[in-house]
Design an enzyme around this catalytic site. Structure first.
Site, short mmCIF file in Angstrom:
data_model
loop_
_atom_site.label_atom_id
_atom_site.label_comp_id
_atom_site.label_asym_id
_atom_site.label_seq_id
_atom_site.Cartn_x
_atom_site.Cartn_y
_atom_site.Cartn_z
CB VAL A 170 -1.01 0.04 1.19
CG1 VAL A 170 -2.09 -1.00 1.03
CG2 VAL A 170 -0.31 -0.08 2.53
CE LYS B 253 -5.60 -1.90 20.99
NZ LYS B 253 -6.74 -2.77 20.67
N1 LIG Z 1 -7.97 -8.06 14.23
C1 LIG Z 1 -8.54 -7.21 15.06
O1 LIG Z 1 -8.79 -7.54 16.21
C2 LIG Z 1 -8.90 -5.82 14.57
C3 LIG Z 1 -9.65 -4.99 15.41
C4 LIG Z 1 -10.00 -3.71 14.98
C5 LIG Z 1 -9.60 -3.28 13.73
N2 LIG Z 1 -8.84 -4.08 12.93
C6 LIG Z 1 -8.40 -3.56 11.62
O2 LIG Z 1 -8.84 -4.45 10.62
C7 LIG Z 1 -7.90 -4.48 9.55
C8 LIG Z 1 -7.58 -5.92 9.19
O3 LIG Z 1 -7.05 -6.57 10.32
P1 LIG Z 1 -6.66 -8.10 10.28
O4 LIG Z 1 -6.94 -8.65 11.63
O5 LIG Z 1 -7.22 -8.75 9.09
O6 LIG Z 1 -5.06 -7.98 10.12
P2 LIG Z 1 -4.03 -9.11 9.73
O7 LIG Z 1 -4.61 -10.45 9.89
O8 LIG Z 1 -2.74 -8.77 10.42
O9 LIG Z 1 -3.81 -8.86 8.15
C9 LIG Z 1 -3.15 -7.72 7.68
C10 LIG Z 1 -3.09 -7.81 6.17
O10 LIG Z 1 -2.47 -6.64 5.66
C11 LIG Z 1 -1.42 -7.02 4.74
N3 LIG Z 1 -0.43 -5.95 4.78
C12 LIG Z 1 0.29 -5.51 5.83
N4 LIG Z 1 1.09 -4.51 5.46
C13 LIG Z 1 0.83 -4.28 4.14
C14 LIG Z 1 1.34 -3.37 3.18
N5 LIG Z 1 2.27 -2.47 3.51
N6 LIG Z 1 0.87 -3.42 1.92
C15 LIG Z 1 -0.07 -4.33 1.56
N7 LIG Z 1 -0.60 -5.23 2.43
C16 LIG Z 1 -0.12 -5.20 3.69
C17 LIG Z 1 -0.95 -8.38 5.23
O11 LIG Z 1 -0.36 -9.17 4.23
P3 LIG Z 1 1.18 -9.08 3.85
O12 LIG Z 1 1.94 -9.10 5.13
O13 LIG Z 1 1.41 -10.25 2.97
O14 LIG Z 1 1.35 -7.80 3.09
C18 LIG Z 1 -2.29 -8.98 5.63
O15 LIG Z 1 -2.92 -9.45 4.46
C19 LIG Z 1 -6.73 -3.62 9.97
O16 LIG Z 1 -6.86 -2.36 9.37
C20 LIG Z 1 -6.89 -3.48 11.48
O17 LIG Z 1 -6.38 -2.24 11.93
C21 LIG Z 1 -8.49 -5.35 13.32
#
Ligand SMILES: NC(=O)c1ccc[n+]([C@@H]2O[C@H](COP(=O)([O-])OP(=O)(O)OC[C@H]3O[C@@H](n4cnc5c(N)ncnc54)[C@H](OP(=O)(O)O)[C@@H]3O)[C@@H](O)[C@H]2O)c1
Length: 330
Positions: A64, A129
């Site tokens: 990104v 957060k």
């Molecule tokens: N999980 C929770 O409890 C929670 C709660 C509230 C909000 N959120 C929000 O929900 C969203 C998704 O969370 P999630 O739990 O699905 O996270 P996750 O399981 O850690 O997945 C993160 C994803 O982002 C990709 N990514 C990371 N850095 C990147 C970059 N620079 N460019 C392109 N892709 C990138 C990762 O793949 P690669 O490493 O292969 O790039 C992975 O596909 C986030 O925005 C998070 O802040 C999550």
């Protein structure tokens, strides 16, 4: 509404992206789903899992932080879900420049690419957060939220609209308290560490998060923050549900952690409407008018705060045990 549409998910190989993709494939007939992320192995695993949908799925390697690559990926896309983020509080704290590049510059790049390629709707995922942030992760997500809300003023005659879906820790997600307690129980511990005996959290499942994103795609007119109405639980009840009869040791709240999660602040209450299953915080911007509010809601009381500590819905130990079973069946 997702039938025959092209949908791109940044961070599509993550927990949210995997769940969202499976949900959409099961409930709709999209034209194409594009996964945009960096790590080829996670994409390989996802492709293997979804092989039967290979004619619909596309896997783009990209960061990104790379605006040109995103602009290319966004060509012909109807809807973008922005889920890519650095989201571990300690990692963001220790590597602030990296958190800023991914969470803030990444958001700016998503906005530019979406405007340039006339994407119709962008929904960005936010977190509790980002509300009165006390750590850098929250700070970067607050900036990201502000960027997406403000971006609605730049779309001009184009129909590109940006909205936010905000939720707290997803039950059972990596690095959260449920897998941590489980690892202790599996190691034979009979005492569970509790940061603070008063601590409360909201409970949201990935499925509820996915459904809210689809609602936001369908209803957004630009600049809204969608927040699910979900129950709260006490951390001490979670410990009792995971290990009945356990002893608990209070270990003190950690740096960057809050006693209660807040999703809507008292200040937000002036712009918040309540619906049967969710809240919407409308933008406090000159271009927003009340006729843009989704019908069926009513303004919340002035001074209302949506906090896990003062929620009206609570999960008992029995409720938590039932829900935990579902989390571990996934
Ligand atoms: N999980 C929770 O409890 C929670 C709660 C509230 C909000 N959120 C929000 O929900 C969203 C998704 O969370 P999630 O739990 O699905 O996270 P996750 O399981 O850690 O997945 C993160 C994803 O982002 C990709 N990514 C990371 N850095 C990147 C970059 N620079 N460019 C392109 N892709 C990138 C990762 O793949 P690669 O490493 O292969 O790039 C992975 O596909 C986030 O925005 C998070 O802040 C999550």
């Amino acid at each position: 509404m997702l039938n025959d549409k092209t949908i791109l998910i940044t961070g599509g190989t993550g927990s949210f992206g995997n769940h969202f993709t499976s949900y959409v494939l099961q409930h709709y007939k999209p034209k194409k789903i594009i996964i945009y992320s960096r790590d080829e192995f996670k994409q390989f695993q996802m492709r293997n899992r979804l092989m039967e949908y290979d004619s619909i799925m596309r896997y783009f390697i990209g960061d990104v932080r790379d605006e040109a690559r995103m602009r290319r990926a966004f060509e012909g896309v109807d809807y973008v879900i922005h889920a890519a983020a650095l989201k571990q509080v300690p990692a963001c704290e220790y590597n602030p420049n990296e958190a800023i590049k991914t969470n803030i510059h990444g958001a700016m790049n998503v906005i530019e690419a979406a405007l340039d390629t006339s994407v119709k709707r962008v929904v960005a995922l936010s977190t509790d957060k980002a509300v009165n942030p006390v750590n850098l992760y929250g700070g970067t997500k607050l900036v990201s939220d502000k960027l997406f809300i403000a971006a609605n003023a730049y779309s001009g005659f184009k129909d590109t609209r940006f909205a936010i879906v905000r939720y707290g820790n997803v039950a059972g997600s990596r690095g959260s308290v449920i897998p941590f307690f489980h690892s202790l129980v599996e190691a034979g511990e009979t005492e569970l560490p509790i940061t603070d005996l008063e601590m409360t959290r909201f409970w949201i499942s990935l499925e509820q998060g996915v459904e809210l994103v689809i609602k936001a795609l369908a209803e957004s007119k630009g600049g809204e923050t969608f927040i699910a109405k979900i129950p709260s639980f006490k951390i001490t009840d979670l410990a009792k549900a995971i290990l009945p009869g356990c002893t608990m040791k209070e270990v003190g709240i950690r740096e960057g952690e809050k006693l209660h999660e807040v999703m809507i602040t008292k200040e937000d209450s002036l712009h918040t409407y309540e619906y049967s299953k969710h809240f919407v915080i409308y933008p406090h911007m000159s271009w927003w008018t009340e006729k843009n509010a989704v019908p069926g809601g009513r303004p919340v009381m002035r001074g209302f705060e949506y906090s896990s500590g003062t929620n009206s819905q609570w999960l008992s130990v029995d409720d938590l045990q039932e829900l935990l079973q579902k989390v571990f069946e996934l």
